[in-house]
Write an enzyme that holds these catalytic residues in place. Structure first.
Site, short mmCIF file in Angstrom:
data_model
loop_
_atom_site.label_atom_id
_atom_site.label_comp_id
_atom_site.label_asym_id
_atom_site.label_seq_id
_atom_site.Cartn_x
_atom_site.Cartn_y
_atom_site.Cartn_z
N ASP A 13 0.83 -1.22 0.00
CA ASP A 13 0.00 0.00 0.00
C ASP A 13 0.86 1.26 0.00
O ASP A 13 0.56 2.24 0.69
CB ASP A 13 -0.93 0.01 1.22
CG ASP A 13 -1.85 -1.20 1.24
OD1 ASP A 13 -2.44 -1.52 0.19
OD2 ASP A 13 -1.97 -1.83 2.30
N GLY A 42 -4.38 -4.04 -4.68
CA GLY A 42 -4.80 -3.06 -5.67
C GLY A 42 -3.92 -1.84 -5.70
O GLY A 42 -3.15 -1.58 -4.78
N THR A 125 -7.43 -11.05 2.40
CA THR A 125 -8.44 -10.35 1.62
C THR A 125 -9.52 -11.31 1.11
O THR A 125 -10.57 -10.87 0.65
CB THR A 125 -7.82 -9.65 0.40
OG1 THR A 125 -7.18 -10.63 -0.43
CG2 THR A 125 -6.81 -8.61 0.84
N THR A 194 1.46 -13.11 2.75
CA THR A 194 0.71 -13.45 1.56
C THR A 194 1.14 -14.84 1.10
O THR A 194 1.89 -15.53 1.80
CB THR A 194 0.92 -12.38 0.47
OG1 THR A 194 0.02 -12.62 -0.61
CG2 THR A 194 2.35 -12.35 -0.03
N VAL A 252 -7.58 -0.62 -0.99
CA VAL A 252 -8.19 -0.54 -2.31
C VAL A 252 -9.11 -1.73 -2.55
O VAL A 252 -10.20 -1.60 -3.11
CB VAL A 252 -7.11 -0.48 -3.41
CG1 VAL A 252 -7.74 -0.56 -4.79
CG2 VAL A 252 -6.28 0.78 -3.27
N VAL A 253 -8.70 -2.93 -2.12
CA VAL A 253 -9.46 -4.15 -2.40
C VAL A 253 -10.60 -4.34 -1.42
O VAL A 253 -11.73 -4.62 -1.80
CB VAL A 253 -8.53 -5.38 -2.39
CG1 VAL A 253 -9.33 -6.67 -2.55
CG2 VAL A 253 -7.48 -5.26 -3.50
N GLY A 255 -11.38 -2.14 1.45
CA GLY A 255 -11.92 -0.97 2.13
C GLY A 255 -11.62 -0.94 3.61
O GLY A 255 -12.05 -0.03 4.33
N ASP A 287 3.47 13.62 2.38
CA ASP A 287 2.53 14.59 2.94
C ASP A 287 1.91 14.09 4.24
O ASP A 287 1.39 14.89 5.02
CB ASP A 287 1.44 14.93 1.93
CG ASP A 287 0.71 13.70 1.41
OD1 ASP A 287 1.37 12.69 1.10
OD2 ASP A 287 -0.54 13.75 1.31
N ASP A 325 6.95 11.31 -3.27
CA ASP A 325 5.51 11.39 -3.52
C ASP A 325 4.93 12.37 -2.51
O ASP A 325 5.10 12.20 -1.30
CB ASP A 325 4.91 10.00 -3.36
CG ASP A 325 3.41 10.02 -3.19
OD1 ASP A 325 2.75 10.68 -3.99
OD2 ASP A 325 2.90 9.37 -2.25
#
EC number: 6.3.4.4
Length: 338
Positions: A13, A42, A125, A194, A252-253, A255, A287, A325
């Site tokens: 992530d 995701g 997931t 995983t 993303v997958v 929530g 940020d 980023d």
């Protein structure tokens, strides 16, 4: 730059999809290939227009109009997810799946959702990836070449990736998934992992890329690491604290809220660097570390807190930080290479 691997140092992530899209546009990459487990992770990218792009099957390099996208033979394919992404983003003439990819069936998904060990203890997931991978290892899973609706998109991804990478003017971007510290055979946190490894070497293997073509390893380091599911997270803060600071995140997958840390564990980062051999670092979600840098795109905006973390990351990894980023949008990046 024949081939570059984008790999996550920690627990995922971290913005690998955004980094892949940014580099595909910057260098006009010919090909972006998805490595990793499958659709259990995701990527999300926010365009300048504010449109949110979400993907689970295809790499986000397609955000550069001239970049073709592919799924490596070591990656699990869910035909329903693949079809959805093709339709949503109009990628029918730019996408390729290796015919040797194992397929996630609806039964695999149902079996995982009924598996209390995966759901409650591991925090999976439950998208069918573990069961599909197990069936593939037992040589009873279907492959992409067995699914008629995938036939128009089949091609030898390993051959194509090696062909492009052998061209001095070509560039292959390999987008890995999840994170090094979730690797099945390399993490200390088993069973909170995983169903495969998530390192540079495993990404090359997923794609079938000859290691001699590898030019760069871009390791993504999240300024304030996160983890979804069970397992230890050094320097973890509460969900309430993350919300108070305005840095709460959601998967993303699934929530689900992402568990959040307030610092990077140096020992873990050193270990990740040892495993992956990064040539450079992208420091993401800056940020969340310093709100003043949000949306900035010039190096003059780098404040003392971000500079401190850059120094610590470079010391731990032995590689330079070249990308920062700074916000959710695709061009919210400070590129220290210019």
């Amino acid at each position: 730059m024949p081939a570059s691997v984008i790999v996550d140092a920690l627990w995922g992530d971290s913005g690998k999809g955004k980094t892949c899209a940014y580099l595909a546009r910057k260098h006009d990459a010919q090909l972006a290939v998805r490595a990793g487990i499958g659709t259990n992770a995701g990527a999300s990218v926010t365009l300048e227009s504010g449109e949110l792009i979400k993907a689970r099957q295809l790499p986000t390099g397609w955000l550069n109009p001239g970049t073709k996208v592919a799924v490596g033979s070591g990656v699990l394919v869910d035909p329903r997810v693949f079809a959805d992404e093709l339709e949503r983003y109009g990628l029918g003439d730019r996408a390729m799946i290796d015919p040797r990819c194992a397929v996630i069936s609806e039964q695999h998904i149902a079996d995982e959702q009924a598996d209390q060990h995966l759901r409650k203890q591991v925090g999976s997931t439950c998208t069918g990836n573990g069961y599909a991978r197990a069936d593939f290892a037992l040589r009873r899973a279907q492959q992409a070449r067995d699914i008629p609706e995938l036939a128009p998109y089949l091609g030898d991804v390993a051959a194509e990736a090696n062909r492009v990478a052998a061209d001095p003017d070509g560039l292959v971007l390999i987008e890995s998934s999840q994170g090094t510290m979730l690797s099945l055979a390399l993490s200390e946190d088993y069973p909170y992992t995983t169903s495969g490894n998530c390192t540079t070497a495993s990404a090359l293997n997923d794609v079938g890329l000859n290691w001699r073509h590898l030019d760069e390893v871009i390791m993504i380091v999240k300024a304030l690491p996160t983890r979804v599911g069970e397992g230890p997270l050094p320097y973890e803060i509460s969900t309430a604290e993350a919300e108070r600071r305005g840095i709460a995140e959601y998967g993303v997958v699934t929530g689900r809220p992402r568990r959040k840390a307030e610092a990077i564990d140096a020992d873990t980062l050193r270990y990740a660097a040892m495993l992956n051999g990064p040539t450079r670092i992208a420091l993401t979600f800056c940020d969340h570390l310093d709100p003043a840098i949000r949306g900035q795109r010039g190096s003059a905006a780098i404040g003392p807190e971000v500079r401190r973390v850059i120094g610590e990351v470079e010391q731990a990894t032995g590689a330079p930080v070249t990308l920062l980023d700074t916000g959710p949008r695709l061009d919210d990046v400070i590129d220290l290479e210019g």
